[in-house]
Write a protein that holds these residues in place. Structure first.
Motif, PDB file in Angstrom:
ATOM      1  N   VAL A 323       0.861  -1.184   0.000  1.00 30.93           N
ATOM      2  CA  VAL A 323       0.000   0.000   0.000  1.00 30.93           C
ATOM      3  C   VAL A 323       0.898   1.234   0.000  1.00 30.93           C
ATOM      4  CG1 VAL A 323      -1.924   1.183   1.100  1.00 30.93           C
ATOM      5  CG2 VAL A 323      -1.643  -1.288   1.413  1.00 30.93           C
ATOM      6  N   TYR A 324       0.729   2.063  -1.003  1.00 32.12           N
ATOM      7  CA  TYR A 324       1.421   3.346  -1.082  1.00 32.12           C
ATOM      8  C   TYR A 324       0.401   4.396  -0.689  1.00 32.12           C
ATOM      9  CZ  TYR A 324       3.951   7.296  -3.145  1.00 32.12           C
ATOM     10  OH  TYR A 324       4.604   8.486  -3.344  1.00 32.12           O
ATOM     11  N   VAL A 325       0.668   5.126   0.392  1.00 36.96           N
ATOM     12  CA  VAL A 325      -0.417   5.949   0.933  1.00 36.96           C
ATOM     13  C   VAL A 325       0.131   7.125   1.728  1.00 36.96           C
ATOM     14  CG1 VAL A 325      -0.589   4.560   3.060  1.00 36.96           C
ATOM     15  CG2 VAL A 325      -2.608   5.793   2.214  1.00 36.96           C
ATOM     16  N   SER A 326      -0.633   8.178   1.773  1.00 36.53           N
ATOM     17  CA  SER A 326      -0.322   9.341   2.594  1.00 36.53           C
ATOM     18  C   SER A 326      -0.759   9.047   4.024  1.00 36.53           C
ATOM     19  CB  SER A 326      -1.064  10.570   2.047  1.00 36.53           C
ATOM     20  OG  SER A 326      -0.751  11.710   2.810  1.00 36.53           O
ATOM     21  N   THR A 327       0.191   8.829   4.900  1.00 36.12           N
ATOM     22  CA  THR A 327      -0.139   8.382   6.262  1.00 36.12           C
ATOM     23  C   THR A 327       0.853   8.922   7.267  1.00 36.12           C
ATOM     24  OG1 THR A 327      -0.450   6.447   7.682  1.00 36.12           O
ATOM     25  CG2 THR A 327       1.188   6.235   5.946  1.00 36.12           C
ATOM     26  N   GLN A 328       0.394   9.070   8.512  1.00 39.63           N
ATOM     27  CA  GLN A 328       1.275   9.451   9.615  1.00 39.63           C
ATOM     28  C   GLN A 328       1.780   8.242  10.379  1.00 39.63           C
ATOM     29  OE1 GLN A 328      -1.806  12.944  10.809  1.00 39.63           O
ATOM     30  NE2 GLN A 328      -0.125  12.739  12.247  1.00 39.63           N
ATOM     31  N   PHE A 359      -1.431  16.517  10.839  1.00 36.35           N
ATOM     32  CA  PHE A 359      -1.898  17.168  12.077  1.00 36.35           C
ATOM     33  C   PHE A 359      -2.734  16.233  12.947  1.00 36.35           C
ATOM     34  CE2 PHE A 359      -2.277  20.163   8.395  1.00 36.35           C
ATOM     35  CZ  PHE A 359      -1.022  20.723   8.524  1.00 36.35           C
ATOM     36  N   GLY A 360      -2.606  14.931  12.736  1.00 34.22           N
ATOM     37  CA  GLY A 360      -3.390  13.950  13.489  1.00 34.22           C
ATOM     38  C   GLY A 360      -4.454  13.285  12.642  1.00 34.22           C
ATOM     39  N   GLY A 361      -4.858  13.920  11.558  1.00 35.19           N
ATOM     40  CA  GLY A 361      -5.968  13.401  10.759  1.00 35.19           C
ATOM     41  C   GLY A 361      -5.615  12.209   9.905  1.00 35.19           C
ATOM     42  N   LYS A 362      -4.336  11.964   9.687  1.00 30.29           N
ATOM     43  CA  LYS A 362      -3.938  10.805   8.891  1.00 30.29           C
ATOM     44  C   LYS A 362      -3.344   9.708   9.780  1.00 30.29           C
ATOM     45  CE  LYS A 362      -3.541  13.415   4.612  1.00 30.29           C
ATOM     46  NZ  LYS A 362      -2.656  14.165   3.687  1.00 30.29           N
ATOM     47  N   ASP A 654      10.258  -0.062  13.318  1.00 30.62           N
ATOM     48  CA  ASP A 654       9.073   0.624  13.829  1.00 30.62           C
ATOM     49  C   ASP A 654       9.487   1.823  14.676  1.00 30.62           C
ATOM     50  OD1 ASP A 654       6.690   1.424  14.881  1.00 30.62           O
ATOM     51  OD2 ASP A 654       6.036  -0.577  15.503  1.00 30.62           O
ATOM     52  N   ALA A 655       9.243   2.997  14.151  1.00 32.08           N
ATOM     53  CA  ALA A 655       9.519   4.225  14.912  1.00 32.08           C
ATOM     54  C   ALA A 655       8.223   4.834  15.429  1.00 32.08           C
ATOM     55  CB  ALA A 655      10.270   5.229  14.049  1.00 32.08           C
ATOM     56  N   GLY A 656       7.182   4.028  15.478  1.00 32.67           N
ATOM     57  CA  GLY A 656       5.913   4.537  16.000  1.00 32.67           C
ATOM     58  C   GLY A 656       5.286   5.523  15.043  1.00 32.67           C
ATOM     59  N   LYS A 657       4.329   6.247  15.551  1.00 32.24           N
ATOM     60  CA  LYS A 657       3.574   7.167  14.699  1.00 32.24           C
ATOM     61  C   LYS A 657       4.064   8.598  14.883  1.00 32.24           C
ATOM     62  CE  LYS A 657       0.072   6.905  18.264  1.00 32.24           C
ATOM     63  NZ  LYS A 657       0.962   6.120  19.137  1.00 32.24           N
ATOM     64  N   SER A 658       3.815   9.400  13.866  1.00 31.50           N
ATOM     65  CA  SER A 658       4.140  10.823  13.965  1.00 31.50           C
ATOM     66  C   SER A 658       2.940  11.523  14.580  1.00 31.50           C
ATOM     67  CB  SER A 658       4.480  11.401  12.582  1.00 31.50           C
ATOM     68  OG  SER A 658       5.736  10.933  12.179  1.00 31.50           O
TER      69      SER A 658
END
Ligand code: FES
Length: 901
Positions: A323-328, A359-362, A654-658
């Motif tokens: 999956v290629y996707v815009s994600t945080q 900003f959290g939305g992704k 795994d660096a966790g989420k932004s």
């Protein structure tokens, strides 16, 4: 783009209008030369890089081309002119000020900054390392990379907040429309529920029989793009029956309310609380201030909508799906997709695109399960990009809140007790509701010393937009209330608002509301002291302006805030008043209590380059630059030697989420650990001690320690399958202690602190607010990259301005960027950032996070300044002109008239 030297919107310009005309897009900007020979394009690109003017980069082509038009006409634009010219281009990240500064600077030839010397990358305002593709048009966002033979998708969404639906004859529908591959329904997803927390999975990717919010996805038609373009949505056989909806918290909590989810019969998703201090003091000896505050849904409004594609590889391939996707959050995406499609996590590969704002939305899944399900069902790659309306309908929002609180203090101003109750509407599904419900009670009393705290929250389910993570996880809402009550108290006691905050500010050695003792890096006092000169100067300016306004009054003043005219003589006489306001904030860095680890690795390669495997997604905040700066100094080699593999679940750890302002603190520590580990391996291989100086040149690794000099020829060393000769790995998980039944414990390893002040002007008749300037002092522990930190602060302030004055999302009414207003270049005043570096012992080189702290204090400072200007304490945001005008009229005890309309 420029057409014959004038900016136009590329998406609104028919090709037929361009014949014979000169067109320049961002891809050709570097070659743009002004008639007088100035290299306008290159100067702009260099100035944007050196001023940090591109964060996520999605607005950058538009900004550059608009600025190019101006610079073709003049070589010395001033800031106001630049702001005017850029007024039609929105940016959600930067707050515009660094963009304006870059355009002003681009009037002159640019000198590229010197790269930092080895060992001094931390603290240097390095241009972002992922910046160039954002300046020359080569950055690839979520919809920019699409494999051949890819199918498209049309998602059918619920037209009602709450509905039942039935599907008609889908087979007949598909066969009647050539070019369609088929229809995707909930039955095509093996485990059709996802969430942020595994034990709360409640949100279907495609609804099953019932929809719970306006715009919820029901089915998806998949096919060739041409076939989808030709499709009449009305022909799709889905039939809805509207049901009674829970439209507000009041309805949700009523005895006869419909139940949003059967699992929560009272429509309460979860609760949070903190208790500290036992029995409360005797109220008769105290000054008591009490009040309410209400906030609305706020939309992230990242300019890049949700977008991506999936390729289903099948059972025999290394990965079942890519999956290629815009994600945080690629690793959370991986785990949720694996769960939904009965796959092992390592069989799912997530490759984040360049992310055009988050900003959290992704953080929540969006297109991912739909494109995976479709690629799996139809055997071809499938893409999906949300329209703006779909993005705004279907993505999570900031929680609307209704809050009540009481602040008690001694007559000398010492804070004693704080009681808070808050209901946070979490919409139809859980998302980040539990995080908001637990984070708010911890922060509700603000960064102050209280003996007694009682804070209670509820996350309330309604048939409305899902509320999730948005820069602050509920803390911006609760801060509005406590900071208003502190100004109430200051007025009651006749105290200066800054001095009162200074008296009560948390200091090293104090305990928080959860009983956590703060031993170091508590820089709030320094923040307030940094603002004090600007605070006093603003006070004098405000008094002078208001005195002049009163002197120029046309008639007798009705009440305290009387008639006045604009002393500067601009336009018709107006009743203008100026004010200043101040607010403080604190913010726990990282997840609340739950595990929060990051892992990074870095390697020396045979070509003498350093490869950083950096899984911390850069959503514009700068992690691809900051991690390299930290790692380089830990390693003792220059950043210029670094290459990076950016977040890709197949290639990085795994660096966790932004999110949660955690990357600099948590992943930064992992990057430092990786650099230190690689350095240790290199020194060991060279047989040198810790103080040796490393260099890499001409294929030789050289270490010098006093008179000793050792070398290794890299080409002679064995490499692993990735081409790495030596690898270092770092890991960090911030230490926390779970909260007990009273909400006592150590929820975060460290906190960011800040104080901000706003100066503004209110038109008493129109209810409009004009911001004059903002000062922001932030304790960031250590500014790894001051330019990027300032960019985060200014961008956060711009979003705080939106929260305070204009943003109110209403599903079905403001699902576009014409009706949903976000600040433009003209709405953000000059901002002065004061960086306070009270080093955090646990942080990488002392650093803490700043992404969310940037926003939290802005709106309360603005509301307090409005009160200072006109005496009206607003109890709801946004403070739109109609609301403020009505409040001023009520305050002045006069009817609202249309005299001034
Ligand atoms: Fe402007 Fe992100 S940098 S929208």
């Amino acid at each position: 783009m420029l057409v014959d030297g004038e900016q136009v919107c590329a998406c609104l310009t028919p090709l037929s209008q361009l014949e014979g005309r000169a067109v320049v897009t961002v891809e050709g900007l570097a070659d743009l030369i002004a008639p007088d020979g100035r290299a306008v394009g290159r100067r702009l690109q260099q100035a944007f890089a050196s001023h940090g003017a591109a964060q996520c980069g999605i607005c950058t082509p538009g900004m550059l081309m608009a600025a190019a038009e101006l610079l073709l006409q003049t070589s010395a634009p001033d800031a106001d002119t630049v702001a005017d010219v850029l007024g039609g281009v929105l940016c959600r990240c930067t707050g515009y000020r660094q963009i304006i500064a870059a355009v002003v600077a681009a009037g002159e030839p640019q000198t590229p900054p010197q790269p930092p010397a080895p060992g001094s990358a931390v603290g240097a305002s390095l241009a972002r390392l992922d910046g160039l593709p954002k300046l020359d048009g080569s950055a690839r966002f979520g919809d920019d990379l699409v494999p051949p033979d890819t199918l498209g998708m049309m998602v059918v969404r619920s037209p009602y907040p709450h509905a039942r639906f039935t599907l008609g004859d889908l087979d007949t529908f598909v066969s009647a429309h050539p070019g369609l591959a088929g229809v995707l329904t909930a039955a095509d997803i093996p485990n059709n529920r996802f969430a942020i927390f595994a034990d709360l999975r409640d949100q279907p990717a495609l609804a099953e029989n019932e929809t719970r919010l306006l715009g919820e996805a029901v089915i998806a038609v998949v096919g060739e793009s041409s076939a989808l373009d030709a499709l009449d949505p009305a022909a799709i056989p889905v039939h809805f029956e509207a049901l009674r909806a829970v439209a507000s918290a009041d309805v949700a909590l009523a005895d006869d309310a419909p139940v949003v989810q059967a699992r929560y019969p009272q429509n309460i998703l979860c609760r949070g609380h903190v208790r500290r201090g036992g029995a409360w003091p005797e109220p008769s000896s105290l000054r008591i201030c009490e009040g309410d505050m209400r906030t609305e849904y706020v939309e992230h409004a990242y300019l890049e909508p949700e977008a991506g594609h999936a390729i289903w590889h099948g059972e025999d391939a290394e990965f079942s799906v890519t999956v290629y996707v815009s994600t945080q959050t690629p690793y959370m995406d991986r785990d949720e997709i694996a769960h939904m499609f009965d796959l092992a996590p390592e069989r799912v590969r997530i490759i984040p695109s360049v992310v055009g704002g988050g900003f959290g939305g992704k953080l929540d899944l969006s297109v991912q399960p739909l494109v995976v399900a479709a690629a799996r069902k139809f055997g071809r790659p499938v893409r999906l990009t949300y329209s703006r309306a779909a993005s705004m309908l279907a993505s999570p929002k900031r929680h609307p809140a209704r809050m009540h609180a009481t602040l008690a203090a001694d007559p000398d101003g010492r804070f004693r007790a704080y009681a808070f109750d808050g209901d946070f509407i979490t919409g139809a599904y859980a998302s980040w509701g539990p995080t908001v419900a637990s984070r708010v009670p911890i922060h509700a009393c603000g960064p102050y010393r209280f003996d007694h705290v009682r804070a209670d929250t509820r996350a309330v389910l309604t048939h409305d937009a899902v509320a999730g993570a948005f820069r602050g996880f509920g803390v911006p809402q609760s801060t509005l209330l406590v900071e208003a009550l502190i100004d109430d108290l200051a007025e009651t006691l006749g105290r200066d608002p800054l001095e009162l905050r200074l008296q009560n500010a948390l200091r090293a050695g104090d305990c928080t509301a959860t009983g956590q003792r703060l031993d170091a890096s508590v820089g709030l006092v320094a923040c307030l002291q940094a603002l004090a000169p600007a605070w006093r100067a603003a006070g004098e300016r405000v008094s002078e302006f208001n005195r002049a306004s009163m002197r120029a009054a046309d008639g007798p003043a009705p009440g305290r805030y009387g008639w006045a005219t604009d002393p500067h003589g601009r336009g018709p006489a107006r009743r203008l008043r100026r004010g200043r306001g101040i607010a403080c904030m604190w913010y726990g860095i990282g997840n609340t209590v739950i595990a929060n680890p990051s892992t990074m690795s870095v390697a020396l390669r045979a070509d003498g380059r350093i490869m950083l495997y950096n899984g911390a997604v850069d959503i514009g905040q700068g992690t691809y630059t900051v991690m390299a700066q930290i790692c380089a100094d830990a390693l003792g080699l220059p950043v210029s030697l670094f290459d990076q593999v950016w977040a890709d679940t197949a290639l990085t750890q795994d660096a966790g989420k932004s999110s949660a302002s955690r990357q600099t603190f948590v992943s930064g520590n992992a990057a430092r650990g990786a650099g230190q580990a690689l350095r240790a391996r290199l020194l060991q291989a060279l047989g040198l001690g810790e103080t040796a100086i490393l260099t890499i040149d001409d294929g030789l690794l050289t270490g010098r320690d006093g008179d000793r000099r050792e070398q290794l020829r890299l080409a002679d060393l064995p490499a692993d399958q990735r081409g790495d000769l030596f690898v270092g790995e770092g890991y960090f998980n911030p230490p926390t202690v779970p909260l007990d039944a009273e909400g006592q414990g150590v929820p975060y390893a460290t906190y960011g602190f800040a104080a901000q002040m706003a100066e503004l002007e209110v038109d008493l008749d129109l209810g409009t607010v004009r911001l004059i300037g903002i000062h922001a002092a932030h304790d960031v522990g250590r500014a790894i990259n001051p330019m990027l930190v300032e960019g985060q602060v200014i961008g956060g302030i711009a979003q705080g301005i939106g929260l305070a004055l204009m943003e109110h999302y209403q599903a079905g009414r403001t699902d576009n960027l014409h009706d949903y207003l976000i600040p433009t270049a003209g709405d953000v005043p000059p901002i002065h950032v004061h960086l306070i570096e009270d080093a955090e012992p646990l942080g990488p080189y002392g650093a803490k996070g700043v992404g969310e702290p940037a926003l939290v204090a802005t709106a309360p400072a603005i509301l307090n300044a409005i009160r200072d200007a006109c005496g009206v304490r607003m109890q709801a945001v946004p403070v739109t002109p109609d609301r403020l005008r009505a409040a001023i009229a009520a305050h002045e005890n006069r009817p609202i008239t249309d005299d001034n309309e």
